[in-house]
Design a protein around this motif. Structure first.
Motif, mmCIF file in Angstrom:
data_model
loop_
_atom_site.group_PDB
_atom_site.id
_atom_site.type_symbol
_atom_site.label_atom_id
_atom_site.label_comp_id
_atom_site.label_asym_id
_atom_site.label_seq_id
_atom_site.Cartn_x
_atom_site.Cartn_y
_atom_site.Cartn_z
ATOM 1 N N ILE A 220 44.085 9.287 -57.375
ATOM 2 C CA ILE A 220 43.426 8.239 -56.609
ATOM 3 C C ILE A 220 42.194 7.758 -57.376
ATOM 4 C CG2 ILE A 220 44.229 9.110 -54.385
ATOM 5 C CD1 ILE A 220 41.523 10.413 -53.980
ATOM 6 N N TYR A 221 41.551 6.736 -56.869
ATOM 7 C CA TYR A 221 40.320 6.255 -57.494
ATOM 8 C C TYR A 221 39.154 7.157 -57.099
ATOM 9 C CZ TYR A 221 43.084 1.987 -58.092
ATOM 10 O OH TYR A 221 44.069 1.086 -58.410
ATOM 11 N N CYS A 222 38.160 7.222 -57.957
ATOM 12 C CA CYS A 222 36.995 8.054 -57.651
ATOM 13 C C CYS A 222 36.293 7.559 -56.392
ATOM 14 C CB CYS A 222 36.033 8.092 -58.831
ATOM 15 S SG CYS A 222 35.120 6.564 -59.143
ATOM 16 N N THR A 223 36.349 6.250 -56.140
ATOM 17 C CA THR A 223 35.693 5.694 -54.957
ATOM 18 C C THR A 223 36.350 6.181 -53.670
ATOM 19 O OG1 THR A 223 37.093 3.735 -55.234
ATOM 20 C CG2 THR A 223 34.873 3.633 -56.144
ATOM 21 N N ASP A 224 37.670 6.294 -53.662
ATOM 22 C CA ASP A 224 38.375 6.786 -52.477
ATOM 23 C C ASP A 224 38.135 8.274 -52.286
ATOM 24 O OD1 ASP A 224 40.111 4.424 -51.470
ATOM 25 O OD2 ASP A 224 40.388 4.419 -53.627
ATOM 26 N N ALA A 225 38.064 9.015 -53.385
ATOM 27 C CA ALA A 225 37.760 10.440 -53.293
ATOM 28 C C ALA A 225 36.363 10.638 -52.715
ATOM 29 C CB ALA A 225 37.853 11.088 -54.673
ATOM 30 N N PHE A 226 35.431 9.806 -53.152
ATOM 31 C CA PHE A 226 34.055 9.893 -52.657
ATOM 32 C C PHE A 226 34.013 9.609 -51.162
ATOM 33 C CE2 PHE A 226 30.031 7.996 -51.466
ATOM 34 C CZ PHE A 226 29.093 8.830 -52.048
ATOM 35 N N SER A 227 34.646 8.535 -50.741
ATOM 36 C CA SER A 227 34.622 8.140 -49.332
ATOM 37 C C SER A 227 35.275 9.188 -48.437
ATOM 38 C CB SER A 227 35.327 6.789 -49.150
ATOM 39 O OG SER A 227 34.655 5.766 -49.859
#
Length: 285
Positions: A220-227
């Protein structure tokens, strides 16, 4: 005396009519001013990759103070699905894709080998490379298989002892994952047939599968992992899958091109970029 009284009555009547006329005119003028003071609302429909959901919703709140006469309506989904909806005539003013391919397929200025149908939806001069994201390997909280890198993922896939979640082939994150599998010399079709790969229709579905622990890992994208508060164990290099660039453009079918361009311009400001950067996006260098 009678003549004087008649004259006074006539004068009084004239003054009364004048006063009434003045009052009516003043009311009309006020009504006209009130009517002229109303600001017409413009509704912009923005099609955006699912990975932009949280950031764009926050930016939309901030934008209300910048353009109070503009209402933003979002349609979040995979870039491939959004591209198809646009092609089929869906109302859309601004398109933000998670991959260049889906934008190219709508852009008459793109290489004909990519825009094979000669589609022409992108407003000339409006297209920009807005953001860069990172493709990452995320694992559930327990990480029972001890996956700690893409190298480790490749070893487990060869052994056939894990379940990986990835995006479909028409989804940018799925296309990046396919490149990573090819980088390691792994056969996606064979792995899927062996039950080692499951798919999501967009990056949010893949993220959910990892969050729920129904898979051993997900790309997944790092942004989705962060969220989602997920653990990232590795980040793909440009050599593995290339840069992850998010292009954006106003559509030439938009009935509100000026307002759409203004919002797109706002997305590049320091204020909007700060929101993007909070979750891991970065401006394109």
């Amino acid at each position: 005396m009678k003549k004087t009284l008649a004259w006074l009555l006539t004068a009084a009547l004239a003054l009364s009519l004048t006063a009434c006329g003045s009052s009516t005119t003043g009311t009309a003028d006020n009504a006209a001013q009130d009517s002229g003071g109303d600001t017409e609302q413009t509704e912009l429909t923005v099609f955006a990759a699912a990975s932009l959901t949280e950031t764009l919703e926050q930016i939309a709140e901030d934008y209300k103070t910048v353009a109070p006469d503009v209402t933003l309506t979002f349609n979040f989904d995979s870039s491939g699905t959004l591209k198809t909806q646009i092609e089929e005539g869906a109302v859309c003013d601004l398109f933000l894709s998670a991959g260049q391919l889906q934008m190219d397929q709508l852009d008459a200025a793109a290489d004909p080998s990519v825009n094979t149908e000669g589609l022409d939806f992108v407003l000339e001069g409006s297209r920009v490379d807005l953001l860069e994201n990172k493709v990452t390997l995320a694992v559930p909280a327990d990480n029972s298989k001890g996956i700690d890198s893409f190298d480790s993922l490749a070893e487990h896939l060869r052994a056939g002892d894990i379940l990986l979640s990835m995006g479909n082939s028409d989804v940018p994150v799925g296309q990046y994952t396919q490149k990573i599998l090819a980088y390691y010399g792994l056969d996606e079709t064979a792995l899927a047939s062996a039950g080692c790969i499951t798919y999501g229709t967009n990056v949010k579905e893949v993220t959910t599968q990892v969050s729920e622990g129904s898979v051993d890992a997900g790309v997944i994208y790092c942004t989705d992992a962060f969220s989602a508060g997920l653990t990232i164990v590795d980040e793909a290099t440009a050599e593995m899958c290339g840069q992850v660039i998010y292009p954006a453009a106003v559509l030439n079918t938009s009935a509100h091109q000026t307002e759409a361009q203004a919002f797109l311009d706002y997305l590049s400001t320091d204020a909007a970029m700060a929101v993007f950067e909070e979750v891991g996006f970065s401006p394109v260098a």
